[in-house]
Design a protein around this motif. Structure first.
Motif, PDB file in Angstrom:
ATOM      1  N   ASN A  27       0.829  -1.199   0.000  1.00 43.23           N
ATOM      2  CA  ASN A  27       0.000   0.000   0.000  1.00 43.23           C
ATOM      3  C   ASN A  27       0.864   1.250   0.000  1.00 43.23           C
ATOM      4  O   ASN A  27       1.904   1.305   0.668  1.00 43.23           O
ATOM      5  CB  ASN A  27      -0.910   0.015   1.230  1.00 43.23           C
ATOM      6  N   ILE A  28       0.441   2.235  -0.746  1.00 43.45           N
ATOM      7  CA  ILE A  28       1.156   3.503  -0.799  1.00 43.45           C
ATOM      8  C   ILE A  28       0.160   4.641  -0.602  1.00 43.45           C
ATOM      9  O   ILE A  28      -1.054   4.429  -0.646  1.00 43.45           O
ATOM     10  CB  ILE A  28       1.870   3.688  -2.150  1.00 43.45           C
ATOM     11  N   LEU A  29       0.685   5.812  -0.345  1.00 35.22           N
ATOM     12  CA  LEU A  29      -0.180   6.970  -0.170  1.00 35.22           C
ATOM     13  C   LEU A  29      -0.481   7.657  -1.487  1.00 35.22           C
ATOM     14  O   LEU A  29      -1.616   8.056  -1.744  1.00 35.22           O
ATOM     15  CB  LEU A  29       0.470   7.966   0.790  1.00 35.22           C
ATOM     16  N   SER A  30       0.544   7.805  -2.302  1.00 40.53           N
ATOM     17  CA  SER A  30       0.349   8.530  -3.567  1.00 40.53           C
ATOM     18  C   SER A  30       1.437   8.136  -4.551  1.00 40.53           C
ATOM     19  O   SER A  30       2.519   7.698  -4.163  1.00 40.53           O
ATOM     20  CB  SER A  30       0.412  10.042  -3.338  1.00 40.53           C
ATOM     21  N   ILE A  31       1.111   8.256  -5.822  1.00 36.48           N
ATOM     22  CA  ILE A  31       2.104   8.089  -6.886  1.00 36.48           C
ATOM     23  C   ILE A  31       2.050   9.333  -7.763  1.00 36.48           C
ATOM     24  O   ILE A  31       0.963   9.745  -8.185  1.00 36.48           O
ATOM     25  CB  ILE A  31       1.851   6.841  -7.735  1.00 36.48           C
ATOM     26  N   ASN A  32       3.168   9.905  -8.035  1.00 38.22           N
ATOM     27  CA  ASN A  32       3.223  11.070  -8.908  1.00 38.22           C
ATOM     28  C   ASN A  32       3.542  10.596 -10.326  1.00 38.22           C
ATOM     29  O   ASN A  32       2.736   9.957 -10.968  1.00 38.22           O
ATOM     30  CB  ASN A  32       4.233  12.073  -8.374  1.00 38.22           C
ATOM     31  N   ALA A  33       4.713  10.847 -10.810  1.00 37.52           N
ATOM     32  CA  ALA A  33       5.071  10.422 -12.164  1.00 37.52           C
ATOM     33  C   ALA A  33       5.366   8.926 -12.213  1.00 37.52           C
ATOM     34  O   ALA A  33       5.868   8.340 -11.255  1.00 37.52           O
ATOM     35  CB  ALA A  33       6.288  11.199 -12.642  1.00 37.52           C
ATOM     36  N   MET A  34       5.027   8.329 -13.327  1.00 32.44           N
ATOM     37  CA  MET A  34       5.361   6.936 -13.596  1.00 32.44           C
ATOM     38  C   MET A  34       5.964   6.876 -14.992  1.00 32.44           C
ATOM     39  O   MET A  34       5.606   7.663 -15.867  1.00 32.44           O
ATOM     40  CB  MET A  34       4.123   6.039 -13.521  1.00 32.44           C
ATOM     41  N   GLY A  35       6.862   5.919 -15.161  1.00 31.73           N
ATOM     42  CA  GLY A  35       7.509   5.826 -16.472  1.00 31.73           C
ATOM     43  C   GLY A  35       7.940   4.419 -16.795  1.00 31.73           C
ATOM     44  O   GLY A  35       8.083   3.580 -15.908  1.00 31.73           O
ATOM     45  N   THR A 100       4.735   8.623  -2.364  1.00 24.15           N
ATOM     46  CA  THR A 100       4.915   8.578  -0.919  1.00 24.15           C
ATOM     47  C   THR A 100       4.264   7.321  -0.338  1.00 24.15           C
ATOM     48  O   THR A 100       3.320   6.774  -0.924  1.00 24.15           O
ATOM     49  CB  THR A 100       4.304   9.812  -0.234  1.00 24.15           C
ATOM     50  N   TYR A 101       4.788   6.914   0.802  1.00 19.90           N
ATOM     51  CA  TYR A 101       4.221   5.759   1.498  1.00 19.90           C
ATOM     52  C   TYR A 101       4.482   5.934   2.988  1.00 19.90           C
ATOM     53  O   TYR A 101       5.221   6.818   3.409  1.00 19.90           O
ATOM     54  CB  TYR A 101       4.876   4.464   0.998  1.00 19.90           C
ATOM     55  N   ARG A 102       3.848   5.112   3.771  1.00 18.07           N
ATOM     56  CA  ARG A 102       4.053   5.138   5.217  1.00 18.07           C
ATOM     57  C   ARG A 102       5.066   4.048   5.589  1.00 18.07           C
ATOM     58  O   ARG A 102       4.811   2.872   5.397  1.00 18.07           O
ATOM     59  CB  ARG A 102       2.739   4.908   5.968  1.00 18.07           C
ATOM     60  N   ARG A 103       6.189   4.504   6.138  1.00 21.81           N
ATOM     61  CA  ARG A 103       7.262   3.571   6.493  1.00 21.81           C
ATOM     62  C   ARG A 103       6.999   3.003   7.875  1.00 21.81           C
ATOM     63  O   ARG A 103       6.768   3.739   8.828  1.00 21.81           O
ATOM     64  CB  ARG A 103       8.616   4.275   6.454  1.00 21.81           C
ATOM     65  N   ARG A 104       7.025   1.684   7.953  1.00 22.43           N
ATOM     66  CA  ARG A 104       6.833   1.003   9.224  1.00 22.43           C
ATOM     67  C   ARG A 104       8.077   1.193  10.086  1.00 22.43           C
ATOM     68  O   ARG A 104       9.179   1.429   9.580  1.00 22.43           O
ATOM     69  CB  ARG A 104       6.576  -0.482   8.985  1.00 22.43           C
ATOM     70  N   TYR A 106       6.470   3.105  12.420  1.00 29.55           N
ATOM     71  CA  TYR A 106       5.804   4.255  13.025  1.00 29.55           C
ATOM     72  C   TYR A 106       4.934   5.038  12.048  1.00 29.55           C
ATOM     73  O   TYR A 106       4.472   6.121  12.360  1.00 29.55           O
ATOM     74  CB  TYR A 106       6.848   5.181  13.661  1.00 29.55           C
ATOM     75  N   SER A 107       4.746   4.486  10.832  1.00 29.69           N
ATOM     76  CA  SER A 107       3.882   5.107   9.828  1.00 29.69           C
ATOM     77  C   SER A 107       4.332   6.501   9.433  1.00 29.69           C
ATOM     78  O   SER A 107       3.516   7.360   9.105  1.00 29.69           O
ATOM     79  CB  SER A 107       2.424   5.166  10.326  1.00 29.69           C
ATOM     80  N   VAL A 108       5.627   6.717   9.460  1.00 25.79           N
ATOM     81  CA  VAL A 108       6.163   7.996   9.015  1.00 25.79           C
ATOM     82  C   VAL A 108       6.011   8.096   7.499  1.00 25.79           C
ATOM     83  O   VAL A 108       6.317   7.148   6.778  1.00 25.79           O
ATOM     84  CB  VAL A 108       7.654   8.118   9.401  1.00 25.79           C
ATOM     85  N   VAL A 109       5.537   9.233   7.015  1.00 24.37           N
ATOM     86  CA  VAL A 109       5.366   9.417   5.572  1.00 24.37           C
ATOM     87  C   VAL A 109       6.732   9.670   4.940  1.00 24.37           C
ATOM     88  O   VAL A 109       7.457  10.579   5.348  1.00 24.37           O
ATOM     89  CB  VAL A 109       4.416  10.586   5.281  1.00 24.37           C
TER      90      VAL A 109
END
Length: 125
Positions: A27-35, A100-104, A106-109
């Protein structure tokens, strides 16, 4: 970190089509550019298609009109539709994405910029 999982490569005859897919493994929070990039034996990795979060696309002249990049934002998945393939398209194809994603634990972005493991595309003449 975030890994990207690709699928859809294979062997196809010249003039044929393939569709590649790329999605994050968690699971991720957001994806910006992809290529999508490719690397043929003995050559440098090159960009073949890019798409922004807003849907704007970019292609080099070598694939323009034949390749189409798209994304499903609900599934965080990118696709590369490749038509009218020729032997010069033979390469390993790699997906790249940043977001961005939440890193375990502590769920830090955190930001990520990740590559897939590559999927082989072979076009026979």
């Amino acid at each position: 970190q975030v890994q990207l999982v690709e699928s859809g490569g294979g062997l196809v005859q010249a003039g044929g089509s393939l569709k590649l897919s790329c999605a994050p493994s968690r699971n991720i929070l957001s994806i910006n550019a992809m290529g999508w990039y490719r690397q043929a034996p003995g050559k440098q990795r090159e960009l073949v298609a890019a798409i922004t979060s807003g849907g704007s696309t970019n292609y080099p002249d070598s694939v323009k009109g034949r390749f189409t990049i798209s994304r499903d934002n609900a599934k965080n998945t990118a696709y590369l539709q490749m038509n009218n393939l020729n032997p010069e398209d033979t390469a390993d194809y790699y997906c790249n994405a940043e977001g961005t994603y939440r890193r375990r634990p502590y769920s830090v972005v955190e930001p990520f910029n990740s590559w897939g493991q590559g999927t082989q595309v072979t076009v026979s003449s």
